[in-house]
Design a protein around this motif. Structure first.
Motif, short mmCIF file in Angstrom:
data_model
loop_
_atom_site.label_atom_id
_atom_site.label_comp_id
_atom_site.label_asym_id
_atom_site.label_seq_id
_atom_site.Cartn_x
_atom_site.Cartn_y
_atom_site.Cartn_z
N THR A 42 56.52 34.12 45.32
CA THR A 42 55.94 33.87 43.99
C THR A 42 54.53 34.43 43.84
O THR A 42 53.96 34.36 42.75
N LEU A 43 53.96 34.99 44.91
CA LEU A 43 52.59 35.50 44.85
C LEU A 43 52.58 37.02 44.73
O LEU A 43 52.03 37.74 45.56
N LEU A 44 53.23 37.50 43.69
CA LEU A 44 53.31 38.94 43.41
C LEU A 44 52.12 39.36 42.56
O LEU A 44 51.84 38.76 41.53
N LEU A 45 51.41 40.41 43.02
CA LEU A 45 50.31 40.98 42.25
C LEU A 45 50.83 42.21 41.50
O LEU A 45 51.38 43.12 42.11
N ASN A 46 50.68 42.21 40.19
CA ASN A 46 51.11 43.33 39.36
C ASN A 46 49.91 44.23 39.09
O ASN A 46 48.86 43.77 38.62
N CYS A 47 50.06 45.52 39.39
CA CYS A 47 48.96 46.47 39.27
C CYS A 47 49.17 47.35 38.05
O CYS A 47 50.22 47.99 37.90
N SER A 48 48.18 47.37 37.17
CA SER A 48 48.24 48.21 35.99
C SER A 48 46.86 48.81 35.76
O SER A 48 45.97 48.16 35.21
N GLY A 49 46.68 50.06 36.20
CA GLY A 49 45.37 50.69 36.08
C GLY A 49 44.34 49.94 36.91
O GLY A 49 44.52 49.71 38.10
N SER A 50 43.28 49.51 36.26
CA SER A 50 42.23 48.77 36.97
C SER A 50 42.44 47.27 36.89
O SER A 50 41.65 46.50 37.44
N ASN A 51 43.51 46.83 36.22
CA ASN A 51 43.76 45.40 36.06
C ASN A 51 44.81 44.91 37.03
O ASN A 51 45.78 45.61 37.34
N THR A 52 44.63 43.69 37.52
CA THR A 52 45.58 43.04 38.41
C THR A 52 45.96 41.70 37.80
O THR A 52 45.08 40.90 37.44
N THR A 53 47.25 41.44 37.68
CA THR A 53 47.72 40.18 37.08
C THR A 53 48.73 39.52 38.00
O THR A 53 49.31 40.15 38.89
N MET A 54 48.93 38.22 37.78
CA MET A 54 49.96 37.48 38.50
C MET A 54 50.43 36.33 37.60
O MET A 54 49.73 35.93 36.66
N GLU A 55 51.61 35.81 37.91
CA GLU A 55 52.17 34.72 37.10
C GLU A 55 52.27 33.47 37.95
O GLU A 55 52.81 33.50 39.07
N ILE A 56 51.74 32.33 37.42
CA ILE A 56 51.78 31.05 38.11
C ILE A 56 52.32 30.01 37.14
O ILE A 56 51.73 29.79 36.08
N MET A 57 53.43 29.38 37.49
CA MET A 57 54.01 28.30 36.68
C MET A 57 54.17 28.75 35.22
O MET A 57 53.73 28.09 34.28
N ASN A 58 54.75 29.93 35.03
CA ASN A 58 55.08 30.49 33.71
C ASN A 58 53.87 30.92 32.89
O ASN A 58 54.00 31.19 31.69
N ILE A 59 52.69 30.97 33.48
CA ILE A 59 51.49 31.41 32.77
C ILE A 59 50.96 32.66 33.46
O ILE A 59 50.84 32.71 34.69
N LYS A 60 50.60 33.68 32.68
CA LYS A 60 50.11 34.93 33.21
C LYS A 60 48.59 34.87 33.35
O LYS A 60 47.88 34.43 32.43
N TYR A 61 48.07 35.30 34.51
CA TYR A 61 46.64 35.26 34.80
C TYR A 61 46.12 36.65 35.16
O TYR A 61 46.83 37.45 35.78
N ARG A 62 44.89 36.92 34.80
CA ARG A 62 44.17 38.11 35.26
C ARG A 62 43.45 37.75 36.56
O ARG A 62 42.71 36.76 36.60
N VAL A 63 43.66 38.52 37.62
CA VAL A 63 42.99 38.28 38.89
C VAL A 63 41.65 39.01 38.86
O VAL A 63 41.60 40.23 38.82
N LEU A 64 40.58 38.24 38.87
CA LEU A 64 39.23 38.82 38.76
C LEU A 64 38.65 39.17 40.12
O LEU A 64 37.91 40.13 40.24
N SER A 65 38.96 38.37 41.14
CA SER A 65 38.48 38.66 42.49
C SER A 65 39.36 37.95 43.50
O SER A 65 40.06 36.98 43.16
N LEU A 66 39.33 38.45 44.75
CA LEU A 66 40.12 37.87 45.83
C LEU A 66 39.29 37.91 47.10
O LEU A 66 38.80 38.98 47.49
N ASN A 67 39.10 36.77 47.75
CA ASN A 67 38.31 36.68 48.98
C ASN A 67 39.21 36.16 50.09
O ASN A 67 39.54 34.97 50.14
N SER A 68 39.65 37.07 50.98
CA SER A 68 40.55 36.67 52.06
C SER A 68 39.86 35.77 53.07
O SER A 68 40.52 34.96 53.73
N GLY A 69 38.55 35.91 53.22
CA GLY A 69 37.83 35.09 54.19
C GLY A 69 37.84 33.62 53.84
O GLY A 69 38.01 32.76 54.72
N THR A 70 37.67 33.30 52.56
CA THR A 70 37.67 31.91 52.12
C THR A 70 38.98 31.50 51.47
O THR A 70 39.10 30.38 50.99
N GLN A 71 39.97 32.39 51.45
CA GLN A 71 41.26 32.16 50.81
C GLN A 71 41.08 31.71 49.36
O GLN A 71 41.67 30.71 48.92
#
Length: 523
Positions: free
Chosen positions: A63-92
């Protein structure tokens, strides 16, 4: 001595980690090399538990699929679409913003979906604020078609749609009549922590494996060279097995020894406390005494949050206390697992058994009134009659016990707090009490300070339940009106002098008593 042993056992753990780090041979995955590398999606760079773009599905949670479209990254959580603004693997940590509100609080289609995250995948941060977006609200009889935004406000009048969106905690106050500022706050998004396979992946990567997700078993797995998936780590060498086993055995023995030392010290502290407070505590019984009283714990009569309740019989005298507070007769303390509090037996059980029954089984209004008065006297004793003020924090029908004459006694002080009599406010950590009876200031400090008045609020809610307000019997009203909220309905009937139409009111005396109780609950 204990402190030195604790540091020594910690040193052994670090030593084991170093040995594992240098002894386990590299075993880079040949099954799925792609899972070992970070991948780029728009401006976002990440790895497990995400997948997408050129990273195959087996490398991340389904369920943690990142959709890539140009410079934008989106994902869907519980039927709601979100824009991913940042991701920090160190702090999860992810910073995300709702896609439907990126251009302001008035989307082309108003969804009634609140921002809900799957708690199996994410930790909902406790430190962010909430922005409530209200649509089609009826205020003072007028329906407002425009949206209304409020900070940390769950409801405002009667609204056709209310959407709650988390925002960053740095927002303290905003002029939300200016919708450009609302749009700015929504575009900033909010932070969430993912918790999928964090510990398993750390173990896998320490063994030089690549973390992924096994779709057949639906769990985190570790891809290793010349090994099938399904294990948490890559296989270490035989020597490492011996070292690991030896270290674990040593650490286990040390920890067991430390636990016994700490338990012995704790028992000594408790015994010293009991000795120092000898004049203030009740009679102490041995564990064999308690076992004999209860006939080897044969008659279980209840289950509470702090343990099982058994019925027993005492042969000696009893201590006295306020007539409306349950009597503590004694206690037993023999280590961590053999502890008991001994209270007087209340033959009629708890109040909830009588107020939730059908009309034919309900207590008379006169009896209910006497019970309500007795509980009030008990609360007054706890708040003003003791040298130290006692705040109960869990006043409800289940914690009111009735003797053979239906005399009420307040019980279950597991959430209680002591404070000075002249303290106008007290400090508590977290929320205490039962939903439906908790005062608003106990649930959220935004509503004011916590004090003995919080018990008074719970008392009022309980009295309303004794009077039948929350049951709504014999009342036929529309759920679409404000009268669907029973306290409002009862208040309006009292205001114009109408009958309350409550269960069991069959004579004039009952009507007068019911009015007194309902007025008291509303106050």
């Amino acid at each position: 001595m204990v402190s030195k042993l604790h540091h020594y056992s910690s040193f052994l753990v670090y030593l084991a980690c170093l040995i594992i780090l240098f002894e386990i041979p590299p075993c880079l995955s040949s099954l799925d090399t792609a899972c070992n590398n970070q991948f780029k999606c728009g401006t976002i760079t990440g790895g497990f538990p995400f997948w997408g773009n050129d990273r195959p599905e087996g490398c991340g949670h389904p369920t943690l699929l990142l959709n890539c479209s140009g410079s934008n990254t989106t994902m869907e959580i519980m039927n709601i679409k979100y824009r991913v603004l940042s991701l920090n693997s160190g702090t999860q940590t992810l910073r995300i913003a709702r896609e439907d509100y990126l251009n302001g609080p008035c989307p082309s289609e108003v969804w009634s979906y609140n921002t809900t995250l799957d708690d199996e995948l994410f930790d909902n941060g406790s430190d962010y604020r909430y922005l409530s977006l209200h649509y089609g609200c009826t205020i003072d009889g007028t329906t407002n078609k425009d949206a209304y935004a409020a900070l940390d406000e769950i409801n405002r009048g009667l609204c056709s749609v209310i959407v709650v969106v988390p925002i960053l905690p740095i927002v303290t106050s905003q002029d939300f009549t200016n919708f450009s500022k609302v749009e700015e706050v929504l575009r900033r998004g909010f932070d969430v922590k993912w918790k999928v396979g964090n510990e398993e992946c750390k173990e896998c990567m320490r063994s030089n494996g690549a973390c992924g997700y096994d779709l057949s078993s639906n769990q985190t797995t570790c891809y290793c060279k010349d090994q099938s998936s399904g294990s948490r780590t890559c296989s270490p060498s035989v020597f490492s097995f011996v070292v690991i086993f030896t270290i674990i055995a040593i650490v286990f023995i040390c920890e067991m020894f430390l636990r016994k030392v700490r338990q012995r010290e704790n028992d000594e502290h408790v015994e010293e406390f009991i000795k120092n407070q000898d004049l203030l505590v009740s009679k102490r019984y041995t564990y064999s005494d308690v076992k004999k009283m209860t006939k080897a714990f044969a008659n279980k009569i209840g289950q509470g949050g702090y343990g099982v309740v058994y019925q027993g019989r005492l042969e000696d005298g009893r201590l006295t206390s306020h007539v409306n507070v349950v009597n503590l007769l004694g206690f037993s303390y023999h280590g961590k697992k053999k502890r008991a509090l001994i209270y007087e037996f209340m033959s009629n059980g708890s109040l909830d058994k009588f107020i939730y029954k059908g009309p034919s089984d309900r207590l008379e209004w006169k009896t209910l009134y006497e019970i309500a008065t007795g509980i009030a006297r008990g609360l007054e004793y706890l708040h003003r009659g003791c040298s130290t003020r006692i705040l109960h924090f869990d006043i409800k029908p289940h914690n009111i016990l009735l003797d053979e004459n239906f005399c009420p006694k307040i019980s279950d002080f597991g959430l209680a707090k002591l404070c000075k009599r002249d303290d106008s406010a007290v400090s508590i950590i977290g929320t205490r009490g039962t939903i439906g009876y908790i005062a608003t200031e106990v649930f959220s400090r935004n509503f004011g300070n916590v004090s003995h008045k919080s018990d008074v609020y719970s008392y009022g809610m309980m009295i309303s339940e004794m009077g039948g307000i929350r049951k709504g019997t014999d009342v036929r009203i529309s759920d679409t009106t404000s009268e669907a909220y029973f306290p409002h309905y009862i208040y309006k009937r009292l205001e114009v002098g109408k009958e309350l139409r409550l269960d069991g009111v069959i004579k004039e005396e009952d009507e007068e008593i019911s009015r007194k109780m309902i007025l008291l609950s509303l106050w």
